[in-house]
Enzyme design. Structure first.
Site, mmCIF file in Angstrom:
data_model
loop_
_atom_site.group_PDB
_atom_site.id
_atom_site.type_symbol
_atom_site.label_atom_id
_atom_site.label_comp_id
_atom_site.label_asym_id
_atom_site.label_seq_id
_atom_site.Cartn_x
_atom_site.Cartn_y
_atom_site.Cartn_z
ATOM 1 C CB THR A 1 -65.649 -56.300 81.952
ATOM 2 O OG1 THR A 1 -66.082 -57.632 82.072
ATOM 3 C CG2 THR A 1 -64.185 -56.214 82.328
ATOM 4 C CB SER B 1 -60.686 -62.192 77.039
ATOM 5 O OG SER B 1 -61.076 -63.475 76.646
HETATM 6 O O1 DON Z 1 -62.266 -62.433 82.173
HETATM 7 C C1 DON Z 1 -62.924 -62.447 81.143
HETATM 8 O O2 DON Z 1 -62.453 -62.632 80.048
HETATM 9 C C2 DON Z 1 -64.417 -62.181 81.238
HETATM 10 N N1 DON Z 1 -64.915 -62.647 82.488
HETATM 11 C C3 DON Z 1 -64.647 -60.729 81.034
HETATM 12 C C4 DON Z 1 -66.101 -60.407 80.940
HETATM 13 C C5 DON Z 1 -66.378 -59.150 80.224
HETATM 14 O O3 DON Z 1 -65.502 -58.474 79.754
HETATM 15 C C6 DON Z 1 -67.791 -58.783 80.066
HETATM 16 N N2 DON Z 1 -67.919 -57.425 79.573
HETATM 17 N N3 DON Z 1 -68.510 -56.834 78.840
#
Ligand code: DON
Length: 528
Positions: A341, A412
């Site tokens: 992310t 999150s």
């Molecule tokens: O929306 C969320 O909480 C997750 N899909 C975010 C994923 C995430 O941050 C992965 N990163 N390192």
């Protein structure tokens, strides 16, 4: 204008947009599109995200999270193994990024839409130098990619090396249409059909209407007070705002600042207990259009006082002791994350700012790549796909976050803005799945409660506890062995790993900006 984010290209883009008379939203949208070209494993147009904006004193939150297709229902994954929500067509939610960026610009942008898309289109057409991170994440996904993905990211069937140039002519062509037609170029016509085809050929069930009906949501930021500051947070479908607000309130209620020394074992213990109790309630949250979120109840003084009274200075609370008999049946499992992310913040000296976090969930999401070279998310794994079982991040999810047609999975992601007396003080966010919340919480805490410079606040050691599994995760090599022993002596189980990478900009009362990127990963902060 200053920027912080994962990519060095964004600093130049922000400077150029600034010089052309663009504002923070123009700059951020151009930067986000640049990520879609240079960081396809998380920045892609096939994902979703959230933004918090403050322009001319007005604050808004934009939800451009993925939406479950019409075919989805609570039983979609019932008899399927855990992979179904991670790889292939059933893993994909209807992407929100192309609409999110377009709507942000439509509401707030000053430059022409085609101007903010142009830097990314040029990078796709002329090529960019791939980084070590690009090579690592792309190589490890080779076998998950669809044929189009393999052809685009492994030109002539070769593995690129760091510093090699990658051109993406198919993506450049799409960006040209996006420049002309806006979000329609993604959600209708040839591009929509490309997405439906790749999703349905790999086990999913999309229709062109799923794409056509996608809509962003403008929301009111969730507000909380912390030590005299006003903190604007992302409301549901992010869990970030609710959990961070509880944690900040518990810092005040437990008098953590007064009772402990910075970076002491006692302080880390306090932070861990606060996180544990705040994450405890995350599983009650879901998409506000489908679930009744108990946000107000969770943040009531009596509820917080009760939590604060449970925290003892010398002994860690066992998560299992807080579980109901029914919850005790829950399988605990160490999750194996392969997730990506990213976050960017842009701010100007007047304090106009935008904080935006975007994701495909896992790196390269579902492994599906369209003919135009757009990687599609696997955000469906953020729903409660198998009640009582941990997801990729070890999160046990609740009924409120059930898979439903048209719903958005609980997240999150926590873009956050802090103000004092109406003046912008901080703009920040992070990747890291559930660790986003503890990371953003601790950087706010270190910056405001311990008065640390923004860079020091980011690089300081952090502790993460998400209630289940009952384990503290911390950075290897940041906490001295005595501190680890001290935490163990209080009853904590400690494990080493860190995936959150915070990006933040701080503004002093005279309008000076300082931006910093987490040294835990790739990043660039700059501007003037
Ligand atoms: O929306 C969320 O909480 C997750 N899909 C975010 C994923 C995430 O941050 C992965 N990163 N390192």
């Amino acid at each position: 204008m200053m920027v912080t984010g994962p990519s060095p290209y964004s600093v130049q883009i922000v400077k150029d947009i600034d010089a052309k008379g663009g504002n923070v939203v123009d700059a951020l949208v151009a930067g986000a599109l640049e990520l879609a070209v240079t960081h396809p494993y998380y920045g892609a147009l096939g994902g979703g995200g959230f933004a918090l904006v403050k322009i001319n004193g007005e604050k808004t939150a934009l939800d451009f999270r993925e939406m479950a297709p019409k075919s989805a229902n609570p039983d979609t994954y019932k008899d399927k193994d855990a992979k179904a929500s991670l790889t292939g067509g059933l893993a994909v939610g209807v992407p929100g990024v192309p609409s999110g960026l377009y709507e942000l610009h439509k509401k707030y942008g000053k430059l022409k839409w085609a101007q903010v898309v142009e830097p990314a289109r040029l990078l796709a057409e002329k090529g960019f130098e791939v980084s070590g991170e690009w090579v690592k994440l792309t190589t490890r996904n080779h076998d998950r990619f669809t044929k189009d993905g393999q052809e685009i990211f492994f030109p002539k069937n070769q593995n690129l090396k760091p510093g090699d140039t990658l051109k993406q002519p198919q993506l450049a062509k799409f960006l040209k249409r996006y420049q002309k037609e806006g979000a329609k170029a993604f959600y209708e016509g040839a591009n929509a059909r490309e997405i439906v085809d790749v999703v349905n050929q790999t086990g999913g069930a999309f229709t062109t209407d799923d794409l056509k009906n996608y809509k962003v949501r403008w929301l009111k930021p969730m507000m909380t007070k912390f030590m005299g500051y006003d903190v604007s947070l992302m409301p549901p479908p992010s869990s970030g705002g609710v959990v961070i607000a509880q944690a900040l309130k518990l810092v005040e209620k437990t008098k953590l600042v007064e009772k402990t020394q910075p970076l002491s074992v006692d302080e880390f213990h306090g932070l861990i207990e606060i996180e544990k109790l705040s994450y405890r309630n995350r599983s009650q949250l879901g998409d506000p259009d489908f679930a009744k979120n108990p946000t107000d109840d969770l943040l009531k003084d009596e509820a917080l006082d009760k939590l604060a009274s449970m925290i003892k200075p010398d002994k860690a609370i066992k998560s299992a002791s807080l579980l109901t008999a029914e919850e005790k049946q829950t399988i605990e499992n160490a999750a194996k994350e392969k997730a990506e992310t990213t976050h960017m913040s842009v701010m100007d000296s007047q304090g106009n700012t935008i904080a935006m976090t975007v994701t495909l969930n896992g790196d390269y999401g579902s492994g599906l790549v369209t003919k135009s070279g757009i990687a599609l998310n696997n955000e469906m794994d953020d729903f409660t796909t198998h009640p009582g079982k941990p997801n990729m991040f070890g999160l046990i999810q609740g009924e409120a976050n059930a898979v439903r047609a048209g719903a958005r999975p609980l997240s999150s992601m926590s873009p956050t803005i802090v103000e004092k007396d109406g003046q912008t003080v901080l703009s920040l966010g992070s990747p890291g799945g559930p660790r986003i919340i503890s990371a953003v919480f601790q950087v706010i805490y270190r910056s405001l409660a311990r008065n640390l410079d923004v860079d020091v606040a980011i690089q300081s050691p952090r502790v993460h506890h998400q209630f289940l599994p009952d384990q503290v995760k911390t950075d290897a090599n940041k906490l001295p062995p005595e501190s680890i022993e001290g935490l163990k002596a209080k009853g904590h189980s400690v494990d080493f790993s860190s995936t959150a990478k915070v990006y933040a900009i701080r503004r002093s009362s005279d309008g000076m900006l300082s931006a910093a990127a987490d040294a835990r990963g790739e990043g660039a902060a700059g501007g003037h």
